[in-house]
Design a protein around this motif. Structure first.
Motif, PDB file in Angstrom:
ATOM      1  N   PRO A 196       0.938  -1.260  -0.078  1.00 39.73           N
ATOM      2  CA  PRO A 196      -0.149   0.016  -0.045  1.00 39.73           C
ATOM      3  C   PRO A 196       0.758   1.189   0.018  1.00 39.73           C
ATOM      4  N   GLY A 197       1.972   1.193   0.466  1.00 38.37           N
ATOM      5  CA  GLY A 197       2.886   2.553   0.532  1.00 38.37           C
ATOM      6  C   GLY A 197       3.289   2.920  -0.785  1.00 38.37           C
ATOM      7  N   ASN A 198       3.615   1.798  -1.531  1.00 40.24           N
ATOM      8  CA  ASN A 198       3.960   2.009  -3.140  1.00 40.24           C
ATOM      9  C   ASN A 198       2.832   2.545  -3.798  1.00 40.24           C
ATOM     10  N   ILE A 199       1.696   1.919  -3.803  1.00 36.43           N
ATOM     11  CA  ILE A 199       0.517   2.447  -4.385  1.00 36.43           C
ATOM     12  C   ILE A 199       0.243   3.943  -4.095  1.00 36.43           C
ATOM     13  N   GLN A 200       0.378   4.285  -2.647  1.00 38.71           N
ATOM     14  CA  GLN A 200      -0.002   5.549  -2.598  1.00 38.71           C
ATOM     15  C   GLN A 200       1.288   6.609  -2.999  1.00 38.71           C
ATOM     16  N   SER A 201       2.528   6.170  -3.224  1.00 35.81           N
ATOM     17  CA  SER A 201       3.408   6.841  -3.633  1.00 35.81           C
ATOM     18  C   SER A 201       3.169   7.113  -5.242  1.00 35.81           C
ATOM     19  N   ASP A 202       2.707   5.998  -5.697  1.00 37.80           N
ATOM     20  CA  ASP A 202       2.337   5.978  -7.571  1.00 37.80           C
ATOM     21  C   ASP A 202       1.373   7.085  -7.676  1.00 37.80           C
ATOM     22  N   LEU A 203       0.172   6.950  -6.826  1.00 33.11           N
ATOM     23  CA  LEU A 203      -1.095   7.766  -7.286  1.00 33.11           C
ATOM     24  C   LEU A 203      -0.543   9.179  -7.093  1.00 33.11           C
ATOM     25  N   GLN A 204       0.189   9.547  -6.008  1.00 35.63           N
ATOM     26  CA  GLN A 204       0.469  10.907  -5.640  1.00 35.63           C
ATOM     27  C   GLN A 204       1.615  11.409  -6.718  1.00 35.63           C
ATOM     28  N   SER A 205       2.469  10.424  -7.389  1.00 35.52           N
ATOM     29  CA  SER A 205       3.522  10.633  -8.527  1.00 35.52           C
ATOM     30  C   SER A 205       2.465  11.282  -9.534  1.00 35.52           C
ATOM     31  N   GLY A 206       1.450  10.366  -9.873  1.00 38.95           N
ATOM     32  CA  GLY A 206       0.678  10.867 -11.339  1.00 38.95           C
ATOM     33  C   GLY A 206      -0.078  12.072 -10.784  1.00 38.95           C
ATOM     34  N   THR A 207      -0.775  12.414  -9.696  1.00 44.09           N
ATOM     35  CA  THR A 207      -1.432  13.404  -9.421  1.00 44.09           C
ATOM     36  C   THR A 207      -0.475  14.825  -9.463  1.00 44.09           C
ATOM     37  N   VAL A 208       0.765  14.613  -9.063  1.00 44.84           N
ATOM     38  CA  VAL A 208       1.656  15.875  -8.905  1.00 44.84           C
ATOM     39  C   VAL A 208       2.351  16.274 -10.328  1.00 44.84           C
ATOM     40  N   ALA A 209       2.798  15.188 -11.083  1.00 42.14           N
ATOM     41  CA  ALA A 209       3.802  15.091 -12.058  1.00 42.14           C
ATOM     42  C   ALA A 209       3.193  14.560 -13.436  1.00 42.14           C
ATOM     43  N   LYS A 210       1.942  14.273 -13.472  1.00 35.45           N
ATOM     44  CA  LYS A 210       1.332  13.259 -14.549  1.00 35.45           C
ATOM     45  C   LYS A 210       2.372  12.034 -14.778  1.00 35.45           C
ATOM     46  N   TYR A 211       2.828  12.142 -16.187  1.00 30.48           N
ATOM     47  CA  TYR A 211       3.854  11.033 -16.391  1.00 30.48           C
ATOM     48  C   TYR A 211       5.313  11.261 -16.461  1.00 30.48           C
ATOM     49  N   LYS A 212       5.505  12.343 -15.885  1.00 30.62           N
ATOM     50  CA  LYS A 212       7.058  12.857 -15.930  1.00 30.62           C
ATOM     51  C   LYS A 212       8.016  12.114 -14.959  1.00 30.62           C
ATOM     52  N   LEU A 213       7.365  11.356 -14.385  1.00 30.66           N
ATOM     53  CA  LEU A 213       8.254  10.597 -13.266  1.00 30.66           C
ATOM     54  C   LEU A 213       8.096   9.051 -13.462  1.00 30.66           C
ATOM     55  N   LEU A 214       7.657   8.838 -14.538  1.00 26.20           N
ATOM     56  CA  LEU A 214       7.696   7.465 -14.923  1.00 26.20           C
ATOM     57  C   LEU A 214       8.937   6.698 -14.940  1.00 26.20           C
ATOM     58  N   TRP A 215       9.763   7.699 -15.713  1.00 28.09           N
ATOM     59  CA  TRP A 215      11.230   7.304 -15.874  1.00 28.09           C
ATOM     60  C   TRP A 215      12.012   6.955 -14.471  1.00 28.09           C
ATOM     61  N   VAL A 216      11.410   7.768 -13.569  1.00 27.10           N
ATOM     62  CA  VAL A 216      11.948   7.476 -12.066  1.00 27.10           C
ATOM     63  C   VAL A 216      11.764   6.154 -11.552  1.00 27.10           C
ATOM     64  N   LEU A 217      10.372   5.993 -11.947  1.00 25.18           N
ATOM     65  CA  LEU A 217       9.982   4.526 -11.526  1.00 25.18           C
ATOM     66  C   LEU A 217      10.640   3.584 -11.938  1.00 25.18           C
ATOM     67  N   LEU A 218      10.716   3.586 -13.278  1.00 26.55           N
ATOM     68  CA  LEU A 218      11.515   2.589 -14.262  1.00 26.55           C
ATOM     69  C   LEU A 218      12.949   2.529 -13.467  1.00 26.55           C
ATOM     70  N   SER A 219      13.655   3.512 -13.498  1.00 26.91           N
ATOM     71  CA  SER A 219      14.983   3.430 -12.865  1.00 26.91           C
ATOM     72  C   SER A 219      15.257   2.863 -11.456  1.00 26.91           C
ATOM     73  N   ALA A 220      14.141   3.175 -10.404  1.00 27.66           N
ATOM     74  CA  ALA A 220      14.184   2.742  -9.267  1.00 27.66           C
ATOM     75  C   ALA A 220      13.851   1.194  -9.398  1.00 27.66           C
TER      76      ALA A 220
END
Length: 607
Positions: free
Chosen positions: A107-131
């Protein structure tokens, strides 16, 4: 003159705790297993050997090697006629990697995901891929350690580190495990709250998590493979649930691919930067490295044959790659859904959507023009308002699966930590009670006396707490797998060591930034906690320095550094036949007027 690194292909057979010390095949300079430290080519006299043995810590005679996960049987790997890649063998090795990947879907990751999309749209997907890629590298190191040595990460820490830093590491891993368990409790309670249409209050949902944990313990009685299939089913539930949301919302696929492979964030402010740092802290879980290094021991591997060890490393890596790819896709589903639905939306916008659809939960969103503030609870409410009530229930089902699937992996990680760091074994139900009760107490109090938003927002603080523990898992993993006296021919190469050092530096730098932000926001505003935080950070930094020194020596730094009295007084000068540092070796050798066999000396790592 140099010597070849010893082969770590030792067969450490699990023994019953009531038996005497296990019969151990030990490495030597010839690469062939011998018994009880009798190394061919070692011309040390019997008197010197006896003196050296007396100086070895008595811990080596009492170490337990039975795994909490293996119980009484391991999965047997089938033999095939040819050496080609075998899907039959891959299936036999499949299990540990998928259990490990569950930590990437809690659930911690899911919350981080939804906040990432809300704040930056798709701009941080490369960070998710890199992580996720960084996580795969570290999981590969952890799995190799368990496969090659037959010992998981916590067991190796027991053998390699002095008592004070080892106990501090154990406490920090317990903090990480309990923090993760709290997130699982929060996620499960919120999911039950949504699925029952608020009939079951949050505090009761928290108490229900105690019962469901023991349900999984009962499933464990039916065998290891069946339990792994249950967790596989929960991953499928998450994939279908969040995949359904993705299909209903229909985000822009081209924009998703652009964000995934464009390592840049145009027009991003400090809020987005903090969110990017939070993604890495949420994805790479510290106790997950301890977990994975123990889970691989559930497969039967003949460590006396290099080809079998090499084969196991290959199949475990393939399985882990598949598992983390699946977890990455699920995370992308969540990010994309909220990037499409909530990016640049205000609380007022969401409130109006809910009111237009006659959803009584519109009151959760204040009537202001601030960016929409969402978590796993309000995110579910938004989906119900925007895309219909079924979307909310299916979202809740996915959150329930995320919370439940993380329950037993946290239990196993706790058992590995306790039996490794403390050389202590508890029955599994005792370990569950210990972890779950500590996790439930603060969560229950918040659920009973506070609002649901405050309970859900605890996930952000817990992500920060677990992020702080990352160096205590990453640095030991890199140190041990870079040590030729532990890994032999399977030691990390120069390229892997460089990448590992970069990962370590990156993670520590990210943690310093992220934790500084969180402390300023949540903790330093409470003056009573300032003294405690300063004292804790002092111990934290000193422990990191100790671990880094040990890592440099393991990697083979200059002899003048590893032979310095300061370093030897901190770490020791020898590794015994059970991978244990002998802190008294230097004084013993001075008294005897000779040095022991170079195959056991830390000072010879650079050769």
């Amino acid at each position: 003159m140099t010597t070849d690194p010893p082969s770590p292909l030792t067969e450490l057979k699990p023994t019953d705790p009531t038996d005497g010390p296990p019969e151990t095949h030990v490495p030597n300079s010839s690469g062939k297993p011998t018994m009880d430290g009798d190394c061919p080519g070692d011309h040390t006299s019997d008197q010197e050997k006896n003196q050296s043995n007396r100086n070895v810590s008595t811990e080596t005679t009492t170490l337990q090697t039975r795994s909490a996960y293996m119980k009484d049987a391991q999965v047997i790997i089938p033999e095939t006629e040819d050496a080609a890649f075998s899907f039959r063998k891959l299936w036999a090795f499949t299990g540990p990697g998928f259990l490990m990947s569950i930590a990437y879907l809690d659930p911690g990751n899911i919350q981080s995901d939804l906040q990432s999309g809300t704040v930056a749209k798709y701009k941080l997907l490369w960070v998710l891929l890199s992580a996720t890629c960084l996580g795969l590298i570290m999981q590969r190191f952890a799995a190799r350690l368990g496969v090659v040595t037959g010992l998981h990460l916590a067991e190796m820490c027991y053998r390699q580190y002095r008592t004070a830093p080892r106990l501090f590491l154990w406490l920090m891993m317990e903090v990480a495990i309990i923090g993760s368990d709290m997130q699982e409790v929060i996620g499960t309670a919120i999911a039950i709250y949504l699925l029952t249409n608020k009939f079951v209050p949050l505090w009761m949902g928290v108490l229900i998590t105690v019962v469901d944990t023991f349900t999984f313990l009962l499933l464990d009685k039916y065998g290891l493979r069946k339990l792994e299939l249950v967790f596989g089913f929960l991953i499928i539930v998450m994939a279908l649930s969040f995949g359904y949301e993705f299909g209903v919302v229909k985000p822009e696929v081209a924009s998703i691919m652009g964000g995934m492979f464009t390592p840049w964030c145009k027009d991003c402010d400090s809020t987005v930067l903090v969110q990017a740092v939070g993604i890495i802290g949420a994805v790479i879980m510290p106790h997950n490295l301890y977990l994975h290094s123990g889970l691989v021991k559930s497969r039967e591997v003949d460590r006396s044959k290099q080809e079998k060890v090499r084969e196991a490393n290959l199949y475990f890596f393939v399985e882990a790659s598949i598992a983390l790819f699946v977890s990455f896709i699920i995370n992308v589903f969540v990010v994309s859904v909220f990037a499409h639905g909530l990016y640049r939306k205000t609380n007022e916008d969401v409130m109006n959507v809910c009111r237009a659809n006659n959803n009584p939960d519109w009151i959760l969103f204040p009537n202001n023009t601030e960016p929409a503030d969402v978590n796993i609870y309000r995110g579910g409410i938004f989906l119900g308002c925007q895309f219909g009530i079924p979307a909310m229930y299916i979202w809740a089902l996915g959150i329930l699966a995320a919370g439940q699937s993380s329950t037993m992996t946290g239990c196993y990680a706790g058992q590995f930590a306790m039996e490794g760091f403390l050389n202590l074994q508890w029955s599994r139900w005792k370990r569950v009670v210990f972890t779950r009760l500590i996790a439930i107490l603060p969560t229950f109090l918040v659920a009973y006396y506070s609002k649901i938003n405050e309970l859900s927002d605890m996930n952000d603080l817990l992500n920060a707490v677990m992020s702080m523990q990352l160096p205590f898992a990453v640095i030991p993993t890199i140190a041990f797998t870079s040590n030729p006296h532990i890994m032999g021919s399977f030691t990390n190469g120069v390229g892997s060591k460089v990448v590992a050092c970069i990962i370590s530096a990156l993670i520590i730098a990210i943690n310093i930034y992220f934790i500084s932000f969180v402390m300023i926001k949540y903790l330093l505003s409470h003056w009573s906690l300032t003294v405690f935080i300063i004292a804790y950070l002092t111990v934290y930094i000193l422990t990191c320095i100790y671990l880094i020194l040990h890592m440099f020596i393991s990697m083979g730094v200059d002899n003048r550094f590893s032979n310095s009295k300061f370093v030897q007084s901190l770490i020791g000068t020898q590794i015994t036949h059970d991978f244990v540092h002998n802190p008294d070796a230097a004084s013993s050798n001075r008294n005897m007027g000779t040095m022991s066999s170079p195959t056991h000396q830390l000072s010879d790592y650079s050769k």
